[in-house]
Design a protein around this motif. Structure first.
Motif, short mmCIF file in Angstrom:
data_model
loop_
_atom_site.label_atom_id
_atom_site.label_comp_id
_atom_site.label_asym_id
_atom_site.label_seq_id
_atom_site.Cartn_x
_atom_site.Cartn_y
_atom_site.Cartn_z
N ARG A 1 23.01 29.61 48.17
CA ARG A 1 22.26 28.76 47.22
C ARG A 1 22.53 27.29 47.49
NH1 ARG A 1 18.79 26.79 45.35
NH2 ARG A 1 18.91 25.47 43.58
N ARG A 2 23.80 26.95 47.71
CA ARG A 2 24.16 25.57 48.01
C ARG A 2 23.44 25.08 49.26
NH1 ARG A 2 29.29 26.48 46.24
NH2 ARG A 2 29.87 27.31 48.27
N ALA B 1 14.20 30.14 54.62
CA ALA B 1 14.46 31.57 54.85
C ALA B 1 15.78 31.75 55.59
CB ALA B 1 13.30 32.18 55.65
N ALA B 2 16.05 30.91 56.57
CA ALA B 2 17.30 31.02 57.33
C ALA B 2 18.52 30.79 56.43
CB ALA B 2 17.29 30.03 58.50
N CYS B 3 18.41 29.87 55.49
CA CYS B 3 19.51 29.63 54.55
C CYS B 3 19.81 30.89 53.76
CB CYS B 3 19.17 28.49 53.59
SG CYS B 3 19.26 26.87 54.32
N TRP B 4 18.77 31.53 53.24
CA TRP B 4 18.97 32.73 52.42
C TRP B 4 19.40 33.93 53.24
CZ3 TRP B 4 20.41 32.42 47.84
CH2 TRP B 4 19.98 31.39 47.02
N ARG B 5 19.14 33.91 54.53
CA ARG B 5 19.62 34.99 55.39
C ARG B 5 21.05 34.72 55.88
NH1 ARG B 5 13.98 34.70 57.67
NH2 ARG B 5 12.94 36.47 56.70
N GLY B 6 21.62 33.58 55.51
CA GLY B 6 22.98 33.24 55.89
C GLY B 6 23.09 32.62 57.27
N GLN B 7 21.99 32.13 57.80
CA GLN B 7 21.97 31.58 59.15
C GLN B 7 22.15 30.06 59.19
OE1 GLN B 7 18.09 33.07 60.03
NE2 GLN B 7 18.87 35.04 60.79
N ARG B 8 22.21 29.40 58.06
CA ARG B 8 22.38 27.94 58.00
C ARG B 8 23.50 27.62 57.02
NH1 ARG B 8 19.28 28.95 61.48
NH2 ARG B 8 17.34 27.92 62.00
N PRO B 9 24.75 27.81 57.40
CA PRO B 9 25.85 27.62 56.46
C PRO B 9 26.30 26.18 56.26
CG PRO B 9 26.71 28.39 58.55
CD PRO B 9 25.20 28.36 58.68
N ALA B 10 25.73 25.22 56.97
CA ALA B 10 26.28 23.87 56.92
C ALA B 10 25.47 22.87 56.10
CB ALA B 10 26.43 23.33 58.35
N TYR B 11 24.32 23.25 55.55
CA TYR B 11 23.54 22.30 54.76
C TYR B 11 24.24 22.04 53.43
CZ TYR B 11 19.41 23.06 57.73
OH TYR B 11 18.54 23.11 58.77
N GLN B 12 24.29 20.78 53.03
CA GLN B 12 24.83 20.41 51.73
C GLN B 12 24.01 19.26 51.18
OE1 GLN B 12 27.53 21.98 50.08
NE2 GLN B 12 27.20 23.44 51.73
N LEU B 13 23.52 19.40 49.98
CA LEU B 13 22.71 18.36 49.35
C LEU B 13 23.63 17.32 48.72
CD1 LEU B 13 19.91 17.35 48.51
CD2 LEU B 13 20.17 18.68 46.41
N ARG B 14 23.44 16.09 49.15
CA ARG B 14 24.19 14.97 48.59
C ARG B 14 23.17 13.89 48.22
NH1 ARG B 14 27.47 17.43 51.85
NH2 ARG B 14 29.71 17.35 51.85
N LEU B 15 23.04 13.66 46.93
CA LEU B 15 22.07 12.67 46.44
C LEU B 15 22.81 11.45 45.93
CD1 LEU B 15 19.65 14.92 44.39
CD2 LEU B 15 19.25 13.91 46.62
N ASP B 16 22.35 10.30 46.33
CA ASP B 16 22.87 9.07 45.75
C ASP B 16 22.10 8.82 44.47
OD1 ASP B 16 24.63 8.52 47.85
OD2 ASP B 16 23.04 7.55 49.02
N PRO B 17 22.81 8.58 43.36
CA PRO B 17 22.09 8.35 42.11
C PRO B 17 21.20 7.13 42.24
CG PRO B 17 24.45 8.64 41.74
CD PRO B 17 24.24 8.56 43.21
N PRO B 18 20.10 7.07 41.59
CA PRO B 18 19.57 8.15 40.78
C PRO B 18 18.73 9.11 41.63
CG PRO B 18 18.19 6.22 40.53
CD PRO B 18 19.31 5.84 41.48
N ALA B 19 18.79 10.37 41.29
CA ALA B 19 17.96 11.38 41.94
C ALA B 19 16.54 11.24 41.41
CB ALA B 19 18.50 12.77 41.64
N PRO B 20 15.54 11.62 42.20
CA PRO B 20 14.16 11.50 41.74
C PRO B 20 13.90 12.31 40.47
CG PRO B 20 14.26 12.13 44.07
CD PRO B 20 15.65 12.19 43.53
N PRO B 21 13.03 11.83 39.60
CA PRO B 21 12.79 12.54 38.34
C PRO B 21 12.22 13.93 38.53
CG PRO B 21 11.25 10.72 38.61
CD PRO B 21 12.24 10.61 39.71
N TRP B 22 11.47 14.16 39.62
CA TRP B 22 10.93 15.50 39.84
C TRP B 22 12.04 16.49 40.19
CZ3 TRP B 22 12.26 16.54 44.77
CH2 TRP B 22 12.25 15.50 45.70
N TRP B 23 13.22 16.01 40.58
CA TRP B 23 14.33 16.89 40.91
C TRP B 23 15.23 17.09 39.70
CZ3 TRP B 23 15.12 20.22 44.64
CH2 TRP B 23 16.38 20.73 44.85
N THR B 24 15.51 16.04 38.96
CA THR B 24 16.44 16.13 37.83
C THR B 24 15.74 16.41 36.51
OG1 THR B 24 16.32 13.75 37.50
CG2 THR B 24 18.11 14.59 38.89
N GLY B 25 14.51 16.00 36.36
CA GLY B 25 13.79 16.20 35.11
C GLY B 25 12.96 17.46 35.15
#
Length: 182
Positions: free
Chosen positions: A66-67, A150-174
């Motif tokens: 999920r991460r 799809a690759a993330c959910w199959r466990g094939q992309r273990p290194a992605y990490q979302l890092r947002l600098d505030p403020p995050a866009p309203p469509w993501w947080t709201g």
């Protein structure tokens, strides 16, 4: 349209959306973009369901995936907001309310994979038929990003990490809240 039924219907709603994607007219760019947007929101919700409903064995598998998937979901949403078709819409991603343990995480992930299987080709066809450069560029990027999701959910992309600098866009947080628990 987000499901109006309980938490367990989120994967079913995403599966139905995935089944309709191949039937959409690729020249109807705005309709494709809004349908993909809805699918990204439902896929995100399915990921939350899987991460919060996962069994203890193996521990944390869906939470870790999920991460990783969250990064790609963010990039998909970002590309869709850049389309000319989306500029006239106020976009917010669907996300569910927390619910007690119901259903099985594999059902939610199966729905996400069904979505990615149809969303990529639908985005590619819509990119080819798009009238504007913004739509062609963004929808082409979505083609690749659905494969990555799809690759993330199959466990094939273990290194992605979302890092947002505030403020995050309203469509993501709201986000638009999901249905109330019954």
């Amino acid at each position: 349209m987000p499901p109006s039924a309980p938490h367990d219907d989120v994967p079913a709603a995403l599966t139905r959306l995935a089944e309709t994607l191949p039937t959409l007219d690729p020249a109807a760019t705005a309709h494709i973009v809004l349908t993909l947007w809805e699918g990204v929101g439902l896929a995100r919700a399915c990921g939350v369901i899987a991460a919060t409903q996962e069994p203890a064995d193996p521990p944390g598998r869906w939470t870790r995936r999920r991460r990783n998937a969250e990064t790609v979901e963010y990039l998909l949403a970002q590309q869709l907001t850049r389309t000319a078709a989306a500029k006239n819409h106020q976009l917010q991603l669907y996300t569910p309310h927390p619910h007690p343990r119901t259903g099985h995480p594999d059902t939610a992930i199966t729905a996400v994979l069904a979505f990615t299987d149809t969303a990529g080709p639908a985005a590619q066809d819509a990119a080819a038929a798009a009238d504007t450069w913004d739509d062609r560029r963004s929808l082409s990027a979505c083609t690749t990003l659905t494969t990555e999701l799809a690759a993330c959910w199959r466990g094939q992309r273990p290194a992605y990490q979302l890092r947002l600098d505030p403020p995050a866009p309203p469509w993501w947080t709201g986000t638009t809240p999901g249905p109330e628990p019954r």
